[in-house]
Motif scaffolding. Structure first.
Motif, PDB file in Angstrom:
ATOM      1  N   UNK A 116      16.703  12.150   1.001  1.00 16.04           N
ATOM      2  CA  UNK A 116      16.353  12.418   2.396  1.00 16.04           C
ATOM      3  C   UNK A 116      15.084  13.252   2.473  1.00 16.04           C
ATOM      4  N   UNK A 117      14.987  14.289   1.623  1.00 21.28           N
ATOM      5  CA  UNK A 117      13.792  15.139   1.616  1.00 21.28           C
ATOM      6  C   UNK A 117      12.556  14.332   1.253  1.00 21.28           C
ATOM      7  N   UNK A 130       9.357  13.638   3.637  1.00 17.87           N
ATOM      8  CA  UNK A 130       8.007  13.982   3.196  1.00 17.87           C
ATOM      9  C   UNK A 130       7.040  12.835   3.450  1.00 17.87           C
ATOM     10  N   UNK A 131       7.426  11.619   3.076  1.00 21.05           N
ATOM     11  CA  UNK A 131       6.522  10.491   3.258  1.00 21.05           C
ATOM     12  C   UNK A 131       6.317  10.165   4.722  1.00 21.05           C
ATOM     13  N   UNK A 132       7.365  10.287   5.531  1.00 24.40           N
ATOM     14  CA  UNK A 132       7.203  10.043   6.960  1.00 24.40           C
ATOM     15  C   UNK A 132       6.183  11.007   7.553  1.00 24.40           C
ATOM     16  N   UNK A 133       6.299  12.290   7.197  1.00 22.19           N
ATOM     17  CA  UNK A 133       5.365  13.282   7.716  1.00 22.19           C
ATOM     18  C   UNK A 133       3.960  13.083   7.151  1.00 22.19           C
ATOM     19  N   UNK A 134       3.864  12.743   5.866  1.00 23.62           N
ATOM     20  CA  UNK A 134       2.555  12.529   5.258  1.00 23.62           C
ATOM     21  C   UNK A 134       1.824  11.385   5.944  1.00 23.62           C
ATOM     22  N   UNK A 135       2.507  10.265   6.167  1.00 26.43           N
ATOM     23  CA  UNK A 135       1.862   9.120   6.815  1.00 26.43           C
ATOM     24  C   UNK A 135       1.473   9.461   8.253  1.00 26.43           C
ATOM     25  N   UNK A 136       2.318  10.237   8.946  1.00 26.98           N
ATOM     26  CA  UNK A 136       1.991  10.635  10.321  1.00 26.98           C
ATOM     27  C   UNK A 136       0.735  11.509  10.328  1.00 26.98           C
ATOM     28  N   UNK A 195       4.792  21.630  -4.069  1.00 25.72           N
ATOM     29  CA  UNK A 195       3.584  20.833  -3.854  1.00 25.72           C
ATOM     30  C   UNK A 195       3.617  20.070  -2.538  1.00 25.72           C
ATOM     31  N   UNK A 196       4.754  19.454  -2.267  1.00 25.67           N
ATOM     32  CA  UNK A 196       4.828  18.570  -1.103  1.00 25.67           C
ATOM     33  C   UNK A 196       4.728  19.349   0.202  1.00 25.67           C
ATOM     34  N   UNK A 197       5.474  20.450   0.319  1.00 25.49           N
ATOM     35  CA  UNK A 197       5.371  21.219   1.558  1.00 25.49           C
ATOM     36  C   UNK A 197       3.991  21.856   1.675  1.00 25.49           C
ATOM     37  N   UNK A 198       3.369  22.216   0.553  1.00 18.20           N
ATOM     38  CA  UNK A 198       2.014  22.772   0.601  1.00 18.20           C
ATOM     39  C   UNK A 198       1.035  21.749   1.174  1.00 18.20           C
ATOM     40  N   UNK A 232       0.838  -1.206   0.000  1.00 16.20           N
ATOM     41  CA  UNK A 232       0.000   0.000   0.000  1.00 16.20           C
ATOM     42  C   UNK A 232       0.866   1.245   0.000  1.00 16.20           C
ATOM     43  N   UNK A 233       1.987   1.211   0.720  1.00 10.72           N
ATOM     44  CA  UNK A 233       2.895   2.351   0.715  1.00 10.72           C
ATOM     45  C   UNK A 233       3.580   2.486  -0.638  1.00 10.72           C
ATOM     46  N   UNK A 234       3.930   1.348  -1.256  1.00 11.39           N
ATOM     47  CA  UNK A 234       4.552   1.398  -2.580  1.00 11.39           C
ATOM     48  C   UNK A 234       3.636   2.072  -3.587  1.00 11.39           C
ATOM     49  N   UNK A 235       2.315   1.813  -3.457  1.00 10.89           N
ATOM     50  CA  UNK A 235       1.370   2.456  -4.364  1.00 10.89           C
ATOM     51  C   UNK A 235       1.432   3.971  -4.218  1.00 10.89           C
ATOM     52  N   UNK A 236       1.586   4.435  -2.988  1.00 14.02           N
ATOM     53  CA  UNK A 236       1.701   5.873  -2.779  1.00 14.02           C
ATOM     54  C   UNK A 236       2.983   6.408  -3.424  1.00 14.02           C
ATOM     55  N   UNK A 237       4.064   5.636  -3.303  1.00 15.29           N
ATOM     56  CA  UNK A 237       5.321   6.057  -3.914  1.00 15.29           C
ATOM     57  C   UNK A 237       5.181   6.113  -5.430  1.00 15.29           C
TER      58      UNK A 237
END
Length: 307
Positions: A52-53, A57-63, A256-259, A22-27
């Motif tokens: 690293x960025x 991003x994904x760590x924060x998005x999932x949190x 986009x990502x930080x937004x 499921x995470x791979x799909x997000x990637x």
């Protein structure tokens, strides 16, 4: 039914694989977000800093998505009603953040309203009428991908409404939104802000990406020509509809990502949710009847296994 250690280990392995899939799909979805610089680089490997960025991003998005699930539970438990408006120029990233907000939520609780252009009948109705039917009941959140503010933006710039209709909108919308607030609906309004150069880059990306060309409409292309008119319309809209009961919030959306992260965190901060306790879920044993015989399925009913 007891499960031996080998079966237990195999089941846990499969659960882990499902989670990773499921995470791979997000990637994979993020690969769509490739920008013009990446295309120009002809697929060169990302630098350690970029990797690293991306990981951060994904760590924060999932949190944050985990917090959105808690918010959803609180909204249901407290019968709260929330409306979130997403406005901005074409290609500003509204759809992207809406997708990330709703990705892991129950679509019966968090609904998206993306209304098409009004039909002939709707054009004769009270302007707000077709939006009212999409407002939330208790325990629901509705995310409007564009909203009644079409009249202050595209309709004004493209000449789809008269001067009188435009002025009537501004007379009515503050009262309409105050009425929503008095009825118990929390209204949160976001404007996604991008630069002229960034919109130009994103439009080029859509033109050259077959998977995204459907996002471009003649109206989008015309918006490039009328950039300054849209700017003036936006400034008037913010000035005349920024009210205490429903203020505007500006999201800097060139990145986009930080937004997305900033918008989701801000949304969470607007609602005083707390974690709702749930009873432990216990999977019941399957009932097995000795006289049950499973009927065979005809082979021609199966989808061909080509993969």
């Amino acid at each position: 039914m007891s499960i031996d250690p080998t079966q237990q280990e195999e089941m846990m392995r499969r659960l882990r694989e499902d989670l990773l899939d499921s995470y791979d799909e997000e990637l994979e979805m993020e690969l769509e977000e490739r920008n013009m610089e990446e295309l120009a680089a002809h697929g060169q490997p990302r630098s350690a800093e970029e990797r690293l960025a991306r990981r951060t991003y994904f760590q924060e998005l999932f949190r944050l998505q985990g917090e959105l699930v808690k918010l959803q539970d609180w909204v249901v438990a407290n019968k709260h009603k929330v409306v979130i408006l997403f406005e901005g120029r074409d290609a500003a990233g509204k759809g992207g953040v809406i997708k990330r907000i709703t990705q892991r939520l129950n679509p019966r609780v968090a609904r998206v309203a993306a209304l098409p252009a009004p039909n002939d009948r709707e054009r004769t109705q009270w302007y707000f009428q077709r939006y009212v039917s999409h407002l939330p009941a208790a325990g629901e959140m509705v995310l409007f991908d564009r909203s009644w503010y079409n009249r202050a933006g595209v309709e004004r710039v493209m000449g789809f409404c008269s001067d009188d209709e435009y002025e009537e909108f501004f007379r009515t919308v503050p009262e309409f939104e105050k009425m929503l607030a008095r009825s118990g609906i929390q209204l949160i309004k976001y404007w996604f802000s991008i630069t002229d150069e960034e919109q130009h880059s994103r439009f080029l990306g859509r033109i050259h990406d077959p998977l995204k060309q459907w996002k471009l409409s003649p109206m989008d292309l015309e918006s490039r020509v009328r950039w300054e008119e849209y700017t003036k319309a936006k400034e008037t809209m913010l000035e005349r509809t920024h009210i205490a009961e429903a203020p505007w919030w500006i999201v800097q959306a060139v990145d986009k990502k930080t937004a997305r992260l900033n918008c989701i965190q801000h949304l969470l901060d607007q609602i005083p949710y707390t974690e709702v306790e749930h009873d432990a879920v216990v999977l019941p044993e399957r009932v097995r009847n000795a006289d049950y015989i499973r009927q065979p399925v005809p082979s021609d009913m199966f989808v061909p296994e080509r993969y």
